[in-house]
Structures are given as C-alpha cells and as structure tokens.
Design a protein around this motif. Sequence first.
Motif, PDB file in Angstrom:
ATOM      1  N   ARG A   1      35.349 -52.234  32.997  1.00 21.29           N
ATOM      2  CA  ARG A   1      36.814 -52.166  33.042  1.00 21.29           C
ATOM      3  C   ARG A   1      37.444 -53.562  32.970  1.00 21.29           C
ATOM      4  NH1 ARG A   1      36.824 -48.260  37.324  1.00 21.29           N
ATOM      5  NH2 ARG A   1      37.369 -46.364  36.205  1.00 21.29           N
ATOM      6  N   ASP A   2      36.820 -54.478  33.694  1.00 24.04           N
ATOM      7  CA  ASP A   2      37.385 -55.830  33.758  1.00 24.04           C
ATOM      8  C   ASP A   2      37.360 -56.488  32.379  1.00 24.04           C
ATOM      9  OD1 ASP A   2      37.600 -55.500  36.520  1.00 24.04           O
ATOM     10  OD2 ASP A   2      35.492 -56.095  36.766  1.00 24.04           O
ATOM     11  N   VAL A   3      36.283 -56.219  31.620  1.00 23.86           N
ATOM     12  CA  VAL A   3      36.186 -56.809  30.288  1.00 23.86           C
ATOM     13  C   VAL A   3      37.254 -56.214  29.384  1.00 23.86           C
ATOM     14  CG1 VAL A   3      34.714 -57.061  28.264  1.00 23.86           C
ATOM     15  CG2 VAL A   3      33.719 -57.244  30.561  1.00 23.86           C
ATOM     16  N   LEU A   4      37.392 -54.898  29.429  1.00 24.17           N
ATOM     17  CA  LEU A   4      38.324 -54.244  28.513  1.00 24.17           C
ATOM     18  C   LEU A   4      39.766 -54.612  28.812  1.00 24.17           C
ATOM     19  CD1 LEU A   4      36.399 -50.930  28.197  1.00 24.17           C
ATOM     20  CD2 LEU A   4      37.075 -52.413  26.301  1.00 24.17           C
ATOM     21  N   ARG A   5      40.067 -54.779  30.068  1.00 23.36           N
ATOM     22  CA  ARG A   5      41.449 -55.135  30.416  1.00 23.36           C
ATOM     23  C   ARG A   5      41.848 -56.477  29.811  1.00 23.36           C
ATOM     24  NH1 ARG A   5      40.851 -52.715  36.397  1.00 23.36           N
ATOM     25  NH2 ARG A   5      42.026 -50.784  36.082  1.00 23.36           N
ATOM     26  N   LYS A   6      40.865 -57.333  29.572  1.00 26.07           N
ATOM     27  CA  LYS A   6      41.176 -58.649  29.009  1.00 26.07           C
ATOM     28  C   LYS A   6      41.539 -58.574  27.521  1.00 26.07           C
ATOM     29  CE  LYS A   6      38.801 -62.326  29.978  1.00 26.07           C
ATOM     30  NZ  LYS A   6      37.626 -63.223  30.069  1.00 26.07           N
ATOM     31  N   VAL A   7      41.061 -57.541  26.821  1.00 28.07           N
ATOM     32  CA  VAL A   7      41.306 -57.475  25.373  1.00 28.07           C
ATOM     33  C   VAL A   7      42.233 -56.333  24.997  1.00 28.07           C
ATOM     34  CG1 VAL A   7      39.167 -58.627  24.682  1.00 28.07           C
ATOM     35  CG2 VAL A   7      39.172 -56.145  25.118  1.00 28.07           C
ATOM     36  N   CYS A   8      42.770 -55.627  26.007  1.00 23.62           N
ATOM     37  CA  CYS A   8      43.584 -54.460  25.698  1.00 23.62           C
ATOM     38  C   CYS A   8      44.722 -54.366  26.707  1.00 23.62           C
ATOM     39  CB  CYS A   8      42.723 -53.200  25.753  1.00 23.62           C
ATOM     40  SG  CYS A   8      43.661 -51.693  25.458  1.00 23.62           S
ATOM     41  N   THR A   9      45.935 -54.249  26.182  1.00 20.59           N
ATOM     42  CA  THR A   9      47.079 -54.180  27.096  1.00 20.59           C
ATOM     43  C   THR A   9      47.777 -52.830  27.030  1.00 20.59           C
ATOM     44  OG1 THR A   9      48.428 -55.161  25.353  1.00 20.59           O
ATOM     45  CG2 THR A   9      47.512 -56.663  27.024  1.00 20.59           C
ATOM     46  N   ASP A  10      47.448 -52.011  26.052  1.00 20.33           N
ATOM     47  CA  ASP A  10      48.210 -50.764  25.905  1.00 20.33           C
ATOM     48  C   ASP A  10      47.435 -49.529  26.337  1.00 20.33           C
ATOM     49  OD1 ASP A  10      46.475 -50.923  23.781  1.00 20.33           O
ATOM     50  OD2 ASP A  10      47.991 -50.658  22.212  1.00 20.33           O
ATOM     51  N   ILE A  11      46.302 -49.691  27.026  1.00 20.88           N
ATOM     52  CA  ILE A  11      45.607 -48.543  27.599  1.00 20.88           C
ATOM     53  C   ILE A  11      45.461 -48.797  29.104  1.00 20.88           C
ATOM     54  CG2 ILE A  11      43.441 -47.223  27.692  1.00 20.88           C
ATOM     55  CD1 ILE A  11      43.027 -47.871  24.759  1.00 20.88           C
ATOM     56  N   ASP A  12      45.783 -47.798  29.893  1.00 19.20           N
ATOM     57  CA  ASP A  12      45.634 -47.889  31.352  1.00 19.20           C
ATOM     58  C   ASP A  12      44.216 -47.499  31.718  1.00 19.20           C
ATOM     59  OD1 ASP A  12      45.661 -47.745  34.069  1.00 19.20           O
ATOM     60  OD2 ASP A  12      47.489 -46.506  34.198  1.00 19.20           O
ATOM     61  N   PHE A  13      43.423 -48.451  32.205  1.00 21.34           N
ATOM     62  CA  PHE A  13      42.016 -48.190  32.494  1.00 21.34           C
ATOM     63  C   PHE A  13      41.760 -47.721  33.916  1.00 21.34           C
ATOM     64  CE2 PHE A  13      41.723 -50.763  28.685  1.00 21.34           C
ATOM     65  CZ  PHE A  13      40.738 -50.119  27.963  1.00 21.34           C
ATOM     66  N   ASP A  14      42.830 -47.510  34.704  1.00 20.95           N
ATOM     67  CA  ASP A  14      42.628 -47.017  36.069  1.00 20.95           C
ATOM     68  C   ASP A  14      41.874 -45.695  36.039  1.00 20.95           C
ATOM     69  OD1 ASP A  14      43.810 -49.139  37.174  1.00 20.95           O
ATOM     70  OD2 ASP A  14      45.670 -48.100  37.782  1.00 20.95           O
ATOM     71  N   SER A  15      41.053 -45.478  37.058  1.00 19.69           N
ATOM     72  CA  SER A  15      40.186 -44.309  37.000  1.00 19.69           C
ATOM     73  C   SER A  15      40.984 -43.007  37.061  1.00 19.69           C
ATOM     74  CB  SER A  15      39.142 -44.349  38.115  1.00 19.69           C
ATOM     75  OG  SER A  15      39.791 -44.294  39.362  1.00 19.69           O
ATOM     76  N   ASP A  16      42.179 -43.023  37.629  1.00 13.97           N
ATOM     77  CA  ASP A  16      42.979 -41.795  37.634  1.00 13.97           C
ATOM     78  C   ASP A  16      43.643 -41.564  36.281  1.00 13.97           C
ATOM     79  OD1 ASP A  16      42.271 -41.536  40.210  1.00 13.97           O
ATOM     80  OD2 ASP A  16      44.102 -42.496  40.998  1.00 13.97           O
ATOM     81  N   ALA A  17      44.025 -42.654  35.617  1.00 15.77           N
ATOM     82  CA  ALA A  17      44.720 -42.522  34.346  1.00 15.77           C
ATOM     83  C   ALA A  17      43.752 -42.273  33.195  1.00 15.77           C
ATOM     84  CB  ALA A  17      45.530 -43.787  34.068  1.00 15.77           C
ATOM     85  N   PHE A  18      42.552 -42.807  33.326  1.00 16.67           N
ATOM     86  CA  PHE A  18      41.578 -42.736  32.236  1.00 16.67           C
ATOM     87  C   PHE A  18      40.282 -42.221  32.851  1.00 16.67           C
ATOM     88  CE2 PHE A  18      40.159 -45.359  28.237  1.00 16.67           C
ATOM     89  CZ  PHE A  18      39.462 -44.262  27.776  1.00 16.67           C
ATOM     90  N   ARG A  19      40.169 -40.889  32.908  1.00 14.54           N
ATOM     91  CA  ARG A  19      39.072 -40.250  33.616  1.00 14.54           C
ATOM     92  C   ARG A  19      37.821 -40.183  32.744  1.00 14.54           C
ATOM     93  NH1 ARG A  19      41.918 -34.806  34.035  1.00 14.54           N
ATOM     94  NH2 ARG A  19      42.585 -35.677  32.039  1.00 14.54           N
ATOM     95  N   PHE A  20      36.716 -39.907  33.405  1.00 14.03           N
ATOM     96  CA  PHE A  20      35.474 -39.622  32.689  1.00 14.03           C
ATOM     97  C   PHE A  20      35.738 -38.483  31.703  1.00 14.03           C
ATOM     98  CE2 PHE A  20      31.163 -37.490  32.711  1.00 14.03           C
ATOM     99  CZ  PHE A  20      30.549 -38.456  31.928  1.00 14.03           C
ATOM    100  N   MET A  21      35.257 -38.618  30.469  1.00 16.10           N
ATOM    101  CA  MET A  21      35.426 -37.656  29.378  1.00 16.10           C
ATOM    102  C   MET A  21      36.860 -37.619  28.836  1.00 16.10           C
ATOM    103  SD  MET A  21      32.407 -36.636  28.676  1.00 16.10           S
ATOM    104  CE  MET A  21      31.771 -35.053  28.149  1.00 16.10           C
ATOM    105  N   ASP A  22      37.589 -38.730  29.014  1.00 10.85           N
ATOM    106  CA  ASP A  22      38.892 -38.867  28.357  1.00 10.85           C
ATOM    107  C   ASP A  22      38.724 -39.727  27.103  1.00 10.85           C
ATOM    108  OD1 ASP A  22      40.459 -37.407  30.053  1.00 10.85           O
ATOM    109  OD2 ASP A  22      41.301 -39.147  31.127  1.00 10.85           O
ATOM    110  N   VAL A  23      39.633 -39.559  26.142  1.00  9.60           N
ATOM    111  CA  VAL A  23      39.712 -40.472  25.018  1.00  9.60           C
ATOM    112  C   VAL A  23      41.146 -40.972  24.926  1.00  9.60           C
ATOM    113  CG1 VAL A  23      40.040 -38.531  23.409  1.00  9.60           C
ATOM    114  CG2 VAL A  23      39.399 -40.775  22.524  1.00  9.60           C
ATOM    115  N   ARG A  24      41.302 -42.293  24.653  1.00  4.71           N
ATOM    116  CA  ARG A  24      42.618 -42.904  24.579  1.00  4.71           C
ATOM    117  C   ARG A  24      42.712 -43.733  23.301  1.00  4.71           C
ATOM    118  NH1 ARG A  24      43.444 -39.634  27.603  1.00  4.71           N
ATOM    119  NH2 ARG A  24      43.981 -39.683  29.811  1.00  4.71           N
TER     120      ARG A  24
END
Lengths: 98, 1000, 179
Positions: free
Chosen positions: B772-795
């Motif tokens: 998560r920490d890596v992705l947050r550095k290269v992406c600003t328009d997806i919310d990577f919080d575990s509630d917002a982006f659950r297992f088996m979600d696609v964004r």
Amino acid sequence: MLHIRCPYCQEMRSEEEFSNAGEAHIRRPPDPAALSDAEWGDYLHFRKNPRGPHREVWVHTAGCRRYFNVLRDTVSYEILDVYPAGVPDPDAPEETTP
Amino acid sequence: MTAQPRRLAEGGRIDRSRVLDFTFHGRAMQGYAGDTLASALLANGVDVVSRSFKYARPRGIVGHGPEEPNAILHLGNGAVSTPNLRATEVELFDGLEARSTGSGPQRLVGAFSRFLPAGFYYKTFMQPPWLWMTWERLLRRAAGFGEAPDGRDPDTYDKMNHHCDVLVVGAGPAGLAAALEAARAGARVLIADERPEFGGSLLARSLTVAGTSGADWVEETMAALSSCPDATLLPRATVSGYYDHNFFTILERRTDHLGDADAGGTRQRLHRVRARQSVLATGAIERPLVFANNDLPGVMLASAVSAYVNRYAVAPGDRLVLFTTNDGAYQTAMDWQRIGREVVAVVDARQHPEGALVQSAMEAGIDVIPGHGVIEALGRARVGSAVIAPLDDQGDTLASPSRRLECDLIAQSGGWSPTLHLSSQTGTRPRWSGAAAAFLPGALGERGLCAGAVTGKRSLRECIEEGASAGALAASRAGFGDGETTLATPDTGESPEASSRALYLVPHEKPVSRAPKQFVDLQTDVTAADIQLAAREGYTSVEHVKRYTALGFGTDQGKLGNVNGVAILADALGQEIDATGTTMFRPAYTPMTFGAAAGRDTGDMFDPERHTPMHAWHEAHGATWEDVGRWKRPRYYPQPGETMRQAVDRECLAVRDGVAIFDASTLGKIDIQGSDAAVFLDRVYTTGFRRLGVGRCRYGLMLHENGYIFDDGVTARMAENRYLLHTTTGNAEAVYAWLEFWRQTEWRELDVHLTSVTDHWATAAVVGPQSRDVLRKVCTDIDFDSDAFRFMDVREGHIAGIPARVFRISFSGELSFEVNVPANHGRHVWDALIEAGTEFDITPYGTEAMHVLRAEKGFIIVGQDTDGSVTPADVGMDWAVRRNKAYGFLGDRSLTLAHHLREDRFQLVGLATADPATVLPEGAQLVEEPGHRPPVAMEGHVTSSYYSARLSRSIALAMVKRGSKRTGQILYAPLADGRIISATIVSPVFYDPKGVRQNA
Amino acid sequence: MPEAPGVEYREIPGRGCLNLRGDADDPTLRDATATTLGTELPTEPCSWQSSGDTRACWLGPDEWLLIVPDGEQSRVEQQLREAVSGPLSVVDVSGGFVHANLGGDNAAKVLQKSSPYDFHPRNFPPGRCVQTVFAQAGALVVAIEDGSFVLIFRRSYADYLVHWIADAAEEYGYPMHRT
C-alpha cells in the motif's frame, strides 16, 4: 497440406491457418440432468469417425478466428463443402413439429 | 596437370578453360566446369566408386541422373559434410573432396555372402537370440549407411512459399513446351528441374528440333518463357513431394555447386508451392537388363553412355557392346562410333530388328547380332568381356551355346520406365501398360496432368506436342486461355521406332538359383534369385516382397530395379504384371537434407519466445528464466553468490515481511462485452457471475464437459455488461478457443463478444504488507484504505501518470495489488514502482517464489496439481461450484457421475515430511508400507514440493487416494536412489488458513 | 550477393488500436463509424477503408480493427458506445500491437518466406489486408496505397519477429528501424 476455403474470408487458405475442432452437428442433450450416466457418457465420448464424407468443425485460427463446417472425405481428403457455423445439419432428418 | 585419360578432345557442354581440382579418396584429380562429379570421375578413369551394400562387390557408375544406385558418395569433412549424394547429380566445384559412403570393413560381409539370402535378417541372425546383439553390431558397422556430420551445420537454409496457376515439373522438351504454352496464356507459371541446366534429354542426346540443335531449341524456348511476366524458372530444384490439394515441395540447391562453405547466402531453399494446376513432365528412366554379373563396373545404361559422350565429352571405355531390346538405344552405338571408338557389336534381343535407326547403324558398318542376349559379364574390377547367347522366342531359355565378345563397356537398354514417383505420391496407383511395357501414372483428377516420356511417349516430337497440349489445357483449367496450343508442331526428323521386346530377366545357362548373381536392385543388392525365393516362400504381395527382400528400399526407391523386380515376381507367381502391380512411392523423390526441412526455424528461432514489456529489465537484473508456454518468465533473481534456494528464500520472505514486485503480464486476459456476458460466464465457469457487483472480482473454475478442471482464474466485473477474465499463462489460447467454440457454434443467440487483451495489458503485482505504501507514492486518484479498496475489488485510476486498472487479488495470500497498464507503458510504470519501492527495499520475485508462496496457502496450479482427471471436489474446491445455478455450466452433469462420487478418488492433501529439511521430489509415488517389494499399491503422488523459508520446513501437495479422510496418516515415498522418505498427511493450507493477511 | 534496393523495415509509432464488434447491417453502427472515423466500415472480406490517419481493417464478418492516432481511442470508444444501438463491443488494444512498414523491392519475398498466403499483387493489391500465419506467430498484413505493406503483430512476439524479418531480409539488404 489441405487447401481450405474459409466461408467468412471467402478465400482459399492453407491448412496451417486452420485447426480441426472435431465432429460437426453433435446433438447436445437439452437436459443433461435427465440423462443416465451411460447416456451422458455416450454423448461425451462417442463420435462417428466415418470412412468417407464427414462433417467437421474447423476454425480459422490464424485468420478470422471463426468456426465453420467442412464436409471432408476422410479417404481422399477432398473437401466437398464448407458452410458457416449455425447452418443446420444437411444430413439430419427433418424435424417434425409436435 | 593431371591427365583426364577418358576425356574427349572436343565437344560437350563443359568449359575447358575452367579447370577444377578435386579429390576422390584423397587422390587429386581434375575436371572442368560443367562436369558432374560422376563425369569427372569417369574422365579420370575411375572404374570402382563404391562397394555394394550387402556383398561388398565393386561397383561403378551406371547412370547419369537421380537413378544412380552405386555412386553414392560422401562430400566434405566434419560439420560441412554431406552424406549420401549421388555423384551423377553433384556439380563439380574447385576443392571438392569426395569419398564412398560407408567404405568400412566390408570384406567381412563379402566372405559371408552365401549366408545373406532374401530375408537374411529374419532367418540367419534370429537364432539363437543371445547372438543377435553381436550380429547386429557387426552388420550395422559393415553396412553402408553413411556417416552423419559431426558438428553444427554452418550453412543456412530457408523456405519460401509460392502460389502459381501452373506448376511444371521437369524442364525437358515436354516440360518446356508446357510451361511456354501456359505462360503465353497468361498463367502464373513455375517450372522446376533438378538439373543445373534446363533441357533434360535434349542436352544429352544428338537430336534436332525444327532444323536447330536440341540445345538451341532449349535456349529459344527459355528466352520466350523468361519474357513472359509471372514465369518463374527454377533450375537445380528437385520437386521432391506432391501432397494433398496440389501442394508441392521443391528443394532448390542454391550454393552447393559453388562448393565454398563461406560463399554466404542460403545453401538450400525449400519451396512450398500451391499450384492450381500441375503438369508432371518428369520423363523416364532407362531400364537395365538383368543378366549375370550385371553389376560389374563398365555395365552402364545406354542413355548414360550417350549423355557422357554428348554432354560431358567423356568416353567411359574403349570397346562397346550394346545390349538392347529396342531401336532407340542404337543411337548410343552411333554416338560411340562418331567419337571414333570401337563398337564391338549391338546385341539385340529381337529376332528381326528392322527400325530406321537399326538400318542406319548397319549402314554405318556396325555389327548387329539379332536374337541374342548378353547373359553374363566377365571381369574382375571391370568388364573384360560379354558372354552372349541366342535367345528363344519366349526369352526364358537359350537356343544354343554361348560365346564371348571382348569389350570393356556394356551399354544396356531394356526400354524405359516412366518417372511416376510424384504421381504415385498422391495415392494414385500406377497402371501397367502392355503396349508400353511399363507402368504409367494413374489419373491425377482435375488438378494434374502428365506429359511426355512419363506417359510412355518415346519420340521427341510426341513429347513436345503432348507438353504443349498439357500446358495449354492446364492454363485453361486455371482460367487462362482457351486450351488451344500456339506452338507449331516441331519437325524433329525422327523415324518411327519398330516395336521393342519385353525382357525382364535374361536367361543363363544355369538356373537362376545357381547362376552368378543377376542383380535387380543394385543399391540394396537384391537379385533375381532373391525374388524367386521370396515367391517360393509364400510371399505373394509385391509390398511384402519389397519388405522381405529390400527391393526398392534404398535411397533410390528402386528407380532402376522396380519394374524388373515386379516382372520377375509376376513370372514366379504365374501372374500377369498388372495383377502383381507395383509398390507405391513416398516423398521425397530424392533424399534431402535435414537443414532444408528445418529451414530458418533453428537456434534462436526454433521456438518463438514471447517477451513481456519488462523483459529487458529482468534481463538486466540477472533473472534466470522459466519457460511457460512460449513465454520467458523470470524464475528468480539471484544476487551475487546466492544459490537458487537462497534467492527464492529471500524473495519469499520479502513478500511476507515487506514488499515485493512480480511481473504477471503473461496471464491470459479476455475482455467480455455484451448484454449476455454474465449468462455466458455462468455457463463456462462453475461459479456464478450475474450477481457479482461492478468493481468486484470472483474466482472461477473452468471445466471440460467431462467435469475435469481445465483452467482457473479471477474474473472482474468492469461495468454492467463488461467483464475481464483471467486465464492461466499456459492455457490462454486454449481457453480463448474453447470459449469462442461455444459462443460461435452452440450459443449463437447470446449477445456477447470476446477479445483477447493479453498483449494489451502489462501487469505488475505489488505484494506484501508494505505494498500500500508503495502504491500511494505513485497514485493519487485511488483510495487504498482497506475499507475503500477491499480484497477482490478492482479500481481504475492513474499509476505514474498512466491510466491503470488495479486489482486487489492475491495468489500469495498477502496483501496484493495487481497493477495493469497498457503494455506500451508497462516498462515506465514498472520502473516507477521500483523507484517508489526503493525506500521499502522492494524485491523483484520470480515464478519459483510465486510457486512456494501459493503452495504455503494450498492454492493449486492447474496442470501441476491437476492432470486432466481431477474434479473440483478432488481438490477440495466444492466451495467454488455453485450447484443451484439457473443454467447448467459446462461439466455440471459429469460431476454427479457415479465414478466421480466414489470415496476412493485421489484427493488433494498436504504432506509434511518427518525431516523438515527434506524436500520430496515432485512426482514421487506414495505407498503405505516402506520396504515392500514391487508390485505395491500406489496410494498417491507428490504434485508440488518446496522448501518454505517462512515455515522453516519443507511443504508438499499431493493427490492421495481417499486423502481428505486420511489426515494424520503416514505415507512413504520410495525414491529411485534407495531412500525412503516418510511424510504425514496434513491440511494443504500451511499458512494463514483464515486469510487474515490478504484481507489486511 | 545482395540485390539492391532490398527491404526496408520501419516501426510505426503513435498508433492507437481498437477492436470493434458489431452487426455490419446495423445502420447505427455504420453511421457512427462514418461520423467518428470519417471512413466506411469495410464489409468486403479482407479489405480496408481509410481516411487520413485512420484505417479500418476487416478482421471477420462482425469484427474490425480500427487504427487511429494514439490518444483518440477513448473518444472513438465513447462516441461509438453512445451512437450504436445494436450489439457492440469496443476494446482498446493499442498496447498489444506493434505496427511496422515493410517496403523495398523485395518486401514481398520476405512475406513469402514468412507466410503461406499469396501476396502476389494479382491476389493482394493495395486495399487488401489479411490475418495469417507469420513465421511461427501470426500477423495482420495490410497492402497499403504505395505498394508497401504494414505488418501488425502482437507485442510479445516483437523480439522474435523482428529477428525473423531481419534474418529473412538479410540476403536483400535491409535497413532496420525499431522504435
């Protein structure tokens, strides 16, 4: 090396562009659950394998990727007819309406 | 300068200004440009070119073309050598080195020759059985099979495809006439001939066409042909195969005649030709006569003697006896007399020879002896005399005693055998013609014609006429011209020939079984006595006799011996020849190199490699590779000094404890659109997809109709009527074909379309607690919080500025995000992820770590843990099968077959070895009791096995009979090296069974 | 000996690609492609239509490859989705393909070494396109206006195919231009 006319591309193409996909016009059981194990096994595993003219499914793998039917003589390898998928089996007895 | 004692002072189609040096068995010799190796050997007075296959008898050159059975030589040395070449077809070049094929210790076999009758393999050596191995070794060494080159072939070969309206095979008089007619009609014409020069027999015979020499007619015809657009002329090109639907292969020798291995360019090219129409103008081969000791050097075909005299200016002897059954061969005697050599006599088997050529010969003072035959040749290493005797009318006994004619050359002509090999390759059976005393090609249907000597035509004029008609007809069948010929009927000044005599076995004073050997097939050493013996022993089918005696089994396919052999068999069986029939011929017409068969599909191009967009990065970072289908996938990335185990352990721990990155671009991806997309998926997967929410993913098993697992993967719902389906890497094409099959042939009513997007998307899986920490550095328009982006979600969003799809799915059981971007941006995004991950020590990992990680979680790999006989229940995946779907899915019915409900099926289990450091070999068989001698009941086998760094022990998956009910039992794996490894059956899920980590 | 002027291979950057499925008889599809792309959808098998920088290639009776300037894909996709009422599938496949021009006097020879298709101008004049076997992979070969060919093949095969083409072209002399 067969030379096969693709009914969609409407050209003669070389065999290496195609793949054989087995017997054509297999009658799929409308309600598999109604069949006994033996009947289902017959459907799954038994094919005609005739000597002489044989209706087969081929697919134009390297071309338009469409499946179609071929009437091919298994002795001479001559191709007697090609026609699109979905055309009813010309050899089938006519269905009588219930 | 080395002498060429048998070279004539003038004439021939050779260039005397270009002297070529060559060696034969190390002996230095010279010839001229335009020579074949055979003509040069004859010019140098070489009589013996080989020892025979079975009896090691000395053999000389017999023919002048592909029919040559004796002069089969080995050219060159080491890697740049070619075995089994016919000297009659090898163009001489400077520096050529030749030797006999199989010049081994053959005296041995010679001494045993009386033990080598027909079928000797079966009779002599099979008893006692223990001795056979010794015999076989001895025989194989002694027999002349040639030697394989001993290094990688430095030459290049390739293939080229052609399409033509008319293919003409053979550029003799008939073929040239056919090609010109067809080309003039506007057809695309391809004409090929095995010889370096077009013209065929015209270059070897002293004939005229329309007042000019044969050679001039050839030149004029070729010039006319060359001026036609779309006419392709291929010399040095053997039409070697005639396959279904008028498909031909032609082997073109492009640089062989130059000799220099460094000449560059393609040595040989295999042309693959699809012809609308074909004209086979393959000519005919002169038939030898079967008499005693007819294999002595100095016994040659009459046509070959003429060819050496006329084409190569070589006189292969001094005193000639011509033995003939027909008029045509008299020309050889005339040719011989013309060059000032002695014609001892013409021995004519006919009682009353009377054709025009016979008259001319007699007028020229040549002694003609009618009603006689040469019954035996005498001499040691070369003919010294011919024994002749009067023949009776039937030709099977001698009318009175024999006498000798001193001579050093016997030219023979038993008539002509049409070269019908190609027509026969199509499966068309040749038919016997009594009138022509020959087998003629069978009908070729609507796509092929035969013309010229191959149809039994004897005169040049008939050949040209028939060629022209065939060319015009073939062109019109292909849609060009009206089928009328335009060539004027040529005046060849030929007189009609009188009838010839059919003579297949020349009688001897002794019966066949006692007479000196009367050879039928020189290459395989088959004699008339062998064939009669086969008939006496009960062989009645010509195909069986062929295999029993080896008649026609040589690389020459019986080009000389076939008809005589069939006739002798027919006689022995008391049949007509047409009742006996002939054997069939297979491709290739003459032997070809493996190089030409392989073409350019060698080395790096043997099997294509598929590369992901990040391939160069992996390469630069020291990846070792695993081949998966055609893909190259990084297996692991060893650091300096690391073993594979150390590297894989390090990569696994990085996934579990930190963050790691994996190139998953090779997974098959199929875009599915249409209002019936969900219905379609429900029918092909065991799982239901209609109620899957947009932006959600679901795992599915794909079954064949027999209920066995075929593929698995995650499918995401991208929009109301749009899904993205993932296949396994190796199965992508098979799955796509399978889905299209059902969509196109059976479920045509569904509104659904499938598009392969495997190559469109590059996929980088960022895996581990810190992903998560890596992705947050290269992406600003997806919310990577575990509630917002659950297992088996696609964004959907942007990664490193590139539009991307991010799937939160996991094959390792860790927190995991699979980043998909268009492949042309794949490398850019990969680099950005690596850079962003540097502060977290992001670790690239390969397929080996991926395998370990998924095995720790008990995830199967289709094709490794399953083998095409495994149902979902067998691998404990009933949870992925929905049995109450509104539509049945493919394979549904098979899951309830009684056989699949049995309790003793093989089922997926985990194995824990007693010694945690011991890793079971994959494939190891499992038994219940250690130490039992086979046969022993097999309880199962290991499908996956690794060392798990996280668990500090080995882990394995296995398919075990009744496995799901045997937890805690101990099984044993007896290994080939004698070790017996014991292991306990455990749950296949070794790590984080509740899935806490992937849901984090 | 090399035969001048040989073969020229030049990769074409900046191409966007969409795979389009639909009913060729659907007037809304025909109108939408005409409006969006400025070109007709080809219905003649194995042919293409083009306008300016855009080309539509026939791939099957209900399938086309739309080749557009890179960056246009989402506009084209969106406009088609809005305008077409019949069955429709539009997929951006730009990342999946490499486009290259194969020209020079011996370009057809390289094709003959690579594919069993008949590339003779009588059978394959400008205006035609064909999906066929290419070496041990596949390609879409397009006969374009100037007599040269455009090859479109899957990206994962690019390293293999470029090697193959270079090898096949070697005897003719071949400048290679990869992006």
